[in-house]
Write a protein that holds these residues in place. Structure first.
Motif, PDB file in Angstrom:
ATOM      1  N   ALA A   1       0.826  -1.208   0.000  1.00  0.00           N
ATOM      2  CA  ALA A   1       0.000   0.000   0.000  1.00  0.00           C
ATOM      3  C   ALA A   1       0.857   1.254   0.000  1.00  0.00           C
ATOM      4  N   ARG A   2       1.924   1.244   0.751  1.00  0.00           N
ATOM      5  CA  ARG A   2       2.792   2.428   0.802  1.00  0.00           C
ATOM      6  C   ARG A   2       3.514   2.644  -0.523  1.00  0.00           C
TER       7      ARG A   2
ATOM      8  N   ARG B   1       0.885   4.078  -2.827  1.00  0.00           N
ATOM      9  CA  ARG B   1       0.651   5.464  -2.420  1.00  0.00           C
ATOM     10  C   ARG B   1       1.792   6.374  -2.861  1.00  0.00           C
TER      11      ARG B   1
ATOM     12  N   THR C   1       1.186   9.528  -5.486  1.00  0.00           N
ATOM     13  CA  THR C   1       1.400  10.897  -5.007  1.00  0.00           C
ATOM     14  C   THR C   1       2.642  11.532  -5.619  1.00  0.00           C
TER      15      THR C   1
ATOM     16  N   SER D   1      -5.044  -1.787  -3.122  1.00  0.00           N
ATOM     17  CA  SER D   1      -4.811  -0.591  -3.940  1.00  0.00           C
ATOM     18  C   SER D   1      -6.092   0.110  -4.389  1.00  0.00           C
TER      19      SER D   1
ATOM     20  N   LEU E   1      -6.983   3.446  -2.832  1.00  0.00           N
ATOM     21  CA  LEU E   1      -5.992   4.478  -3.134  1.00  0.00           C
ATOM     22  C   LEU E   1      -6.222   5.047  -4.530  1.00  0.00           C
TER      23      LEU E   1
ATOM     24  N   ARG F   1      -9.228   7.404  -4.538  1.00  0.00           N
ATOM     25  CA  ARG F   1      -8.899   8.768  -4.099  1.00  0.00           C
ATOM     26  C   ARG F   1      -8.149   9.534  -5.174  1.00  0.00           C
TER      27      ARG F   1
ATOM     28  N   LEU G   1      -4.024  11.517   0.208  1.00  0.00           N
ATOM     29  CA  LEU G   1      -3.458  10.177   0.098  1.00  0.00           C
ATOM     30  C   LEU G   1      -2.269  10.069   1.036  1.00  0.00           C
TER      31      LEU G   1
ATOM     32  N   GLU H   1       0.017   8.626   4.271  1.00  0.00           N
ATOM     33  CA  GLU H   1       0.474   7.276   4.583  1.00  0.00           C
ATOM     34  C   GLU H   1      -0.529   6.539   5.457  1.00  0.00           C
TER      35      GLU H   1
ATOM     36  N   ALA I   1      -2.971   4.744   3.294  1.00  0.00           N
ATOM     37  CA  ALA I   1      -2.392   3.513   2.752  1.00  0.00           C
ATOM     38  C   ALA I   1      -2.404   2.409   3.803  1.00  0.00           C
TER      39      ALA I   1
END
Length: 207
Positions: free
Chosen positions: A86-87, A90, A94, A157, A160, A163, A171, A173, A176
């Motif tokens: 997820a990070r 993200r 971003t 995901s 994310l 968004r 978005l 952390e 995420a």
């Protein structure tokens, strides 16, 4: 002496970089092979001969991005692995260049079949990279047998990308991490296991 294929590789890199710049700055509609050749300082004939269409360039760009994406992280737990995934997603969405680039490609995929196929191939590659973290969790007894690994990764995901595409909130952390926690909790509860109520048939992919 120049290594064989060296110029070809440089031409490809320059054109793909130019395509990524245009997608990020102006969107899919502004892609033009002649303009890409100019931006990349490459002959138009070379670009037209190698790719032929802007969709072919985008397909090649996505293939290159998939190949260059960071490998999955192994933390020893499903939640840790999903949080790492997820990070990474993200961070990509971003990024000042990558975020708009993906938004442009996704928008184009809604009305261009070839772009849609290229995008599906890109995500299939990334899902296949991360799916083993779920199969390893099954082996450790963290989640039920028959858990659909691909669906778990998609569940991480999806919020994310929502968004990104709707502008619904930031978005950060923590967003995420929450997506990873939700997917891990659902997986542990058997939501993604074969035979779960309203769940997924892993053999056919049917819901």
């Amino acid at each position: 002496m120049e290594r064989p294929g060296g110029r070809t590789a440089r031409v490809r890199a320059a054109v793909l970089r130019a395509a990524g710049d245009v997608l990020a700055e102006q969107g899919f509609a502004h892609l033009d092979l002649s303009d890409l050749a100019r931006r990349a300082d490459v002959g138009k004939t070379t670009v037209y001969r190698r790719w032929g269409t802007v969709t072919a360039v985008v397909t090649d760009l996505l293939a290159e991005m998939a190949a260059e994406s960071l490998p999955r992280t192994e933390t020893g737990s499903l939640l840790g692995d999903l949080r790492a995934n997820a990070r990474l997603v993200r961070a990509t969405l971003t990024d000042p260049r990558q975020g708009p680039l993906f938004a442009a490609v996704i928008a184009a995929a809604t009305c261009d079949d070839a772009t849609a196929r290229a995008l599906r191939t890109f995500y299939a590659t990334r899902i296949a990279e991360w799916a083993p973290c779920v199969t390893q969790a099954v082996a450790r007894g963290e989640v039920p047998e028959g858990t659909d690994a691909g669906e778990v990764i998609r569940a991480v995901s999806a919020p994310l990308y929502y968004r990104l595409l709707t502008g619904a909130g930031d978005l950060g952390e923590e967003v995420a991490d929450r997506a990873a926690e939700a997917a891990a909790a659902a997986a542990r509860a058997g939501v993604f296991a074969a035979g779960a109520a309203g769940g997924i048939n892993t053999a056919s992919g049917a819901r």
